[in-house]
Design an enzyme around this catalytic site. Structure first.
Site, short mmCIF file in Angstrom:
data_model
loop_
_atom_site.label_atom_id
_atom_site.label_comp_id
_atom_site.label_asym_id
_atom_site.label_seq_id
_atom_site.Cartn_x
_atom_site.Cartn_y
_atom_site.Cartn_z
N GLU A 1 2.55 5.07 -3.97
CA GLU A 1 2.50 6.03 -5.08
C GLU A 1 3.83 6.75 -5.28
OE1 GLU A 1 0.17 5.60 -2.69
OE2 GLU A 1 -0.98 4.41 -4.09
N ASP B 1 -8.97 3.31 -2.08
CA ASP B 1 -9.81 3.67 -0.94
C ASP B 1 -11.14 4.26 -1.38
OD1 ASP B 1 -7.75 2.74 0.57
OD2 ASP B 1 -6.97 4.71 1.10
N ASP C 1 0.86 -1.19 0.00
CA ASP C 1 0.00 0.00 0.00
C ASP C 1 0.90 1.24 0.00
OD1 ASP C 1 -2.20 1.62 0.26
OD2 ASP C 1 -2.59 1.14 2.37
#
Ligand SMILES: *[C@@H]1O[C@H](CO)[C@@H](O)[C@H](O)[C@H]1NC(C)=O
Ligand SMILES: *[C@@H]1O[C@H](CO)[C@@H](O)[C@H](O)[C@H]1NC(C)=O
Ligand SMILES: *[C@@H]1O[C@H](CO)[C@@H](O)[C@H](O)[C@H]1NC(C)=O
Ligand SMILES: *[C@@H]1O[C@H](CO)[C@@H](O)[C@H](O)[C@H]1NC(C)=O
Ligand SMILES: *[C@@H]1O[C@H](CO)[C@@H](O)[C@H](O)[C@H]1NC(C)=O
Ligand SMILES: *[C@@H]1O[C@H](CO)[C@@H](O)[C@H](O)[C@H]1NC(C)=O
Ligand SMILES: *[C@@H]1O[C@H](CO)[C@@H](O)[C@H](O)[C@H]1NC(C)=O
Ligand SMILES: *[C@@H]1O[C@H](CO)[C@@H](O)[C@H](O)[C@H]1NC(C)=O
Ligand SMILES: *[C@@H]1O[C@H](CO)[C@@H](O)[C@H](O)[C@H]1NC(C)=O
Length: 898
Positions: free
Chosen positions: A444, A581, A441
């Site tokens: 990015e 999300d 997770d």
């Protein structure tokens, strides 16, 4: 994972650019006339050598210098790589510019024997000013043309613009939460990986896949892939006269692949794209089981309760997950000794494994910046010098869950040693936590540090990272490495002289604000000298590959399940993804289908799914019930929820329990059918999820549909899409279908049909005529149990009376399969033939064969080899013939009736 709530607003200046040289205002919208007024280039020194054309492109007139100085001379190389693929590249003739490294994205090989005469698409050009067309050879139809829009090539701004038909059918350019078919009148797709809580439409999200498929009403589909990790805006604008698609890229080169696709089979273009980005990784069979996760299982007791509650409710839970809650002070590769005592966690994992269930833990890239505190992942990485660096050579710092952090540099030659080493220790099957899969997770990469991130420590404290739990418990890891000063090699500055790596003159429409906001600074430098400005969009995929390799090293020979948030083109070759999300809303329930189609069908990331019942906000009973059923037809099926929201495990409400049980029963019966589709995808890139137009490419009514889809080739899923209703209007193409529940034939009329009385434990499903489905028989609490169930073959003839199907069975976990069973089923004129190879010991039989759409009871049924007269039953109401065959899966057989 939830980012820190933003208490501020980023204001993006919206200015029209009036052509002043040197103006560095942030332009999101530029007057198209200014860009079209640029001189473009003239093609000279054109050289054709078989399938390869090269030329110099020379600036054709007075520079327009819109976002920097026009580069004077460019190199053009065009190669017909295969009969269906043209590779076109435009680079600076005198300077080496950034290109996506081969190590991250290996280029496909060209066919050395390609024949120009056989090429299905063609490249033609005009010299002055230079423009080019890609057209379909057989029809001459233009697929891409830059004829009316000059090429612009500046250090930090590249522009290429094509004209397309009015209301063009364009799909892809993900990751986004826009409709599957993009609005051809006004869409801007920005490519810049972003931690995008709430997945707002019209914004840049976590992953970047700069490829689109364009479909024409004739039934033909082609694709265009821009191999670029640079930030960009792809602008689609259109009206009744036509559509334009414009690339606005802030770095790198123009590196395009044009794919012919096919004139009648859209899946062909997906397969051609897989030849470039790689076919999807095969995942373990068990990973298609149900996954349960949440942020906010506060301790091991919560985790254990959820496992036993699922079992008590009779809902098959395959895999339990734990979010960052398990970590000590949110530090990766640690277990909180107080809340998640290692001994207890091992008991939980042992229990799961003894019950044929699995366990997954989350790992983030950011590593707590904890000099001198005995935190081994930091100390060891510092010794190996594997962190992303600032221009002055210090580690680039951000703020993530553990507070101030450093970020692994996936380009560093020793990063594999570090990452794999930590995985081998912490997730050691014997001495550590024996996870079966891993969830990555925040890659990015996300940082909570607001730009300008001058004082990460202050920002970490101000925002409470890491959050206090209770009395701190001493770190059980003793410091084993001293913290001797390690010489930080200063990275030689790459040749970006003059480039503004923080605030380039053309500002893409990054919803986070400036490029470096809430992520690693774009002037950060990697071990190989590349800058984050160019490689930002690769971070998640590079972490994915490193994690895939770390998992392989832990358990050599076994397929991995790695689920990532951020992806770049090609990620599906190693890992799966979830769609980030989302929120517990009906809008997000609906848009999850478009998101899945974008990843599974276009981007070649087929192990995909959205958080079922929604991540953020509170779900409702009926939303969760409907979503449990829709989610049963995502390739990756996971219920996941945010901390602080109401609990939403499927067993929380009787209605949801029943809905989940019903849908899971169907999913599990279909699991070998889907596994077979996935196996085929791993070989050739055939889509495992199909939009309706893939199957009905000339039916224009299907082109915009993204609330219905095919699970595999043949199961049409048409969920109820509105709150508080038990009806849904669906489109049934002109074809033969069968109701999955009753098995009765249903004639599709190429029209809308309204289904009523679809209660909250039912999801409408149809079998598309022409299929033979290898179903498992009903009832299993785990996929291991399921694999001990017999098969039931369902023969669903199409309008022409024939049907075909396939079944692939192997051990479900090994990368190299010594033996597999691979069957083909073909039905015509009252006879089903099952042929193939039977090397894998499946251990169960085909108990029955069910023929659908049988108009009248047969006079006799025979099974070969075996009995001439086989007992059967016939259901006149639904036109179903059921034959008990009891054939072991060790040799071919036939079932015939007349
Ligand atoms: C480009 O071609 C046009 C048309 O032939 C010509 O007028 C122009 O001078 C050329 N530019 C250069 C730089 O050669
Ligand atoms: C490219 O296509 C356009 C029509 O879209 C046409 O006007 C032009 O002549 C074509 N150019 C070449 C070089 O084929
Ligand atoms: C196009 O979309 C943008 C962003 O949503 C919006 O601001 C703009 O007004 C739209 N333009 C038109 C012509 O609809
Ligand atoms: C955590 O506890 C420490 C020590 O009590 C305190 O200084 C700090 O402010 C607390 N942080 C948060 C986010 O509550
Ligand atoms: C730019 O992004 C913002 C969201 O951050 C969105 O509202 C706006 O419509 C976008 N602009 C365009 C031209 O798409
Ligand atoms: C969700 O429900 C809980 C418990 O009722 C409540 O505390 C919380 O505020 C709700 N969250 C939202 C976003 O409505
Ligand atoms: C659905 O029903 C609930 C409960 O009656 C209500 O609160 C909600 O507003 C309804 N939603 C819609 C879209 O009608
Ligand atoms: C829901 O509908 C299905 C299919 O029509 C039916 O079998 C089932 O009994 C219904 N459930 C309830 C609770 O009415
Ligand atoms: C029947 O239709 C299927 C699917 O379109 C096709 O593959 C098959 O060749 C057809 N068979 C005959 C006998 O026409």
């Amino acid at each position: 994972m939830l980012p820190v709530p933003r208490l501020w607003d980023v204001v993006i200046a919206f200015v029209f650019f009036f052509g002043a040289v040197g103006d560095v205002a942030h332009a999101v919208e530029v007057d198209p006339a200014v860009l079209d007024g640029c001189p473009g280039y003239n093609a000279t020194s054109v050289n054709v050598d078989g399938p390869r054309l090269s030329a110099k492109l020379v600036l054709a007139g007075t520079p327009c210098n819109v976002f920097g100085s026009d580069i004077k001379v460019l190199d053009l190389v065009v190669v017909y790589e295969t009969n269906t693929r043209i590779h076109l590249k435009i680079t600076d003739a005198s300077n080496t510019r950034y290109e996506v490294p081969e190590s991250v994205f290996p280029r496909p090989a060209a066919d050395p024997n390609v024949l120009l005469d056989a090429a299905q698409i063609q490249f033609t050009y005009t010299s002055a000013p230079f423009s080019f067309n890609i057209s379909r050879s057989r029809t001459g139809e233009v697929l891409f043309t830059t004829a009316h829009h000059p090429l612009i090539f500046e250090p930090q701004y590249l522009r290429l613009k094509t004209e397309l038909p009015p209301a063009a059918n364009i799909y892809g350019l993900g990751e986004h939460s826009d409709p599957f078919r993009l609005d051809a009148t006004n869409t801007t797709r920005t490519m810049w990986s972003r931690d995008a809580y709430g997945i707002p439409p019209g914004t840049n999200l976590y992953g970047n896949h700069p490829v689109y498929f364009e479909h024409r009403p004739s039934g033909a589909t082609h694709a265009v892939f821009l191999l670029s990790s640079s930030g960009m805006d792809v602008k689609i604008r259109g009206d009744g006269d036509g559509t334009t698609l414009e690339y606005n890229v802030i770095g790198g080169v123009l590196d395009f692949y044009f794919l012919a696709g096919s004139e009648s089979d859209p899946a062909e273009v997906a397969r051609q794209y897989a030849q470039i980005v790689g076919t999807p990784a095969e995942v373990p069979y068990w990973s298609f089981g149900l996954h349960q996760c949440r942020y906010g299982y506060v301790d091991y007791i919560d985790v254990a309760d959820v496992i036993s509650n699922y079992s008590a409710a009779g809902i098959p839970l395959e895999t339990m997950w734990t979010d960052i809650d398990y970590m000590y002070k949110r530090r990766i590769f640690t277990m909180d000794p107080q809340y998640f005592p290692p001994a207890r966690m091992r008991e939980i994992i042992d229990y799961l494994h003894k019950h044929d269930q699995r366990y997954v833990l989350m790992t983030d890239p950011a590593i707590g910046y904890l000099p001198g505190q005995g935190y081994e992942p930091y100390d060891l990485g510092t010794q190996l010098d594997v962190w992303v660096k600032t221009p002055n050579g210090s580690a680039s710092l951000g703020v993530v869950w553990p507070g101030v952090t450093v970020f692994p540099d996936w380009f560093h030659p020793k990063i594999g040693e570090h990452w794999t080493g930590e995985f081998k220790k912490f997730f050691n099957p014997e001495t550590g936590f024996d996870i079966d899969g891993v969830w990555i997770d925040m890659n990015e990469p996300s940082s909570f540090c607001v730009y300008p991130c001058d004082d990460p420590q202050a920002q970490a404290i101000a925002n409470g990272f890491p959050p206090n739990r209770t009395t701190p418990v001493p770190n059980p890891n003793s410091p084993i490495f001293n913290n001797a000063n390690v010489e930080l090699a200063r990275r030689g500055a790459p040749s970006y002289a003059g480039d503004d790596l923080l605030n380039p003159p053309y500002a893409i429409n990054n919803t986070a604000g400036v490029l470096s906001d809430l992520t690693v600074y774009t002037n950060s430098i990697h071990a190989n000298g590349l800058v984050e400005y160019d490689t930002h969009n690769l971070y998640g995929t590079m972490m994915s590959t490193a994690t895939h390799e770390a998992m392989l090293a832990r358990r050599p020979g076994l397929r991995t399940l790695v689920i990532t948030r951020s992806t770049f083109a090609g990620a599906g070759h190693n890992v799966g993804k979830w769609l980030g999300d989302n929120l517990s809303t009906w809008e997000h329930y609906r848009i999850s289908i478009a998101g899945m189609l974008g990843m599974a069908t276009v981007a070649q990331v087929p192990m995909i799914g959205s958080d079922i019942c929604g991540f953020g906000d509170n779900t409702t009973v009926t939303l969760c019930a409907r979503w449990a059923m829709l989610g049963a037809f995502y390739p990756f099926m996971r219920n996941h929820n945010i901390a602080g929201a109401i609990s939403q495990e499927f067993y929380r409400w009787p209605l949801v329990t029943q809905a989940a049980k019903n849908a899971l029963d169907i999913r599990y019966r279909l699991l070998d059918y889907f596994y077979t589709a996935f196996h085929k995808a791993s070989l050739d890139g055939s889509p495992v999820i199909n939009p309706l137009w893939f199957k009905y490419p000339t039916d224009t009514s299907t082109f915009g549909i993204d609330l219905q889809f095919f699970f595999g080739d043949s199961i049409l899923v048409s969920p109820v899409t509105e709150e508080n209703v038990t009806a849904v209007t669906i489109y049934l193409p002109k074809d033969r279908f069968y109701d999955f529940a009753t098995l009765a034939p249903v004639e599709g009329m190429g029209a809308d049909v309204t289904l009523t009385d679809v209660n909250f434990t039912t999801i409408p499903l149809y079998i598309r005529g022409g299929a033979v489905l290898p179903l498992r028989t009903t009832g299993a609490m785990t996929t291991t149990e399921l694999r001990a169930n017999d098969f039931e073959f369902v023969v669903a003839p199409g309008v022409n009376g024939t049907a075909a199907g396939a079944l692939y069975v192997d051990d479900g976990v090994s990368i190299v399969q010594e033996q597999s069973t691979s069957l083909e089923m073909a039905f015509a004129e009252g006879k089903l033939r099952v042929t193939g190879s039977f090397a894998f010991e499946v251990g169960v039989k085909v108990a029955s064969v069910v023929f659908l759409g049988v108009e009248s009871p047969p006079t006799a049924v025979a099974v070969y080899p075996g009995k001439d007269n086989t007992p059967f039953s016939y259901d006149d109401a639904n036109k179903v013939l059921r034959v008990q065959v009891d054939m072991p899966l060790t040799e071919g057989f036939e079932v015939a009736f007349h």
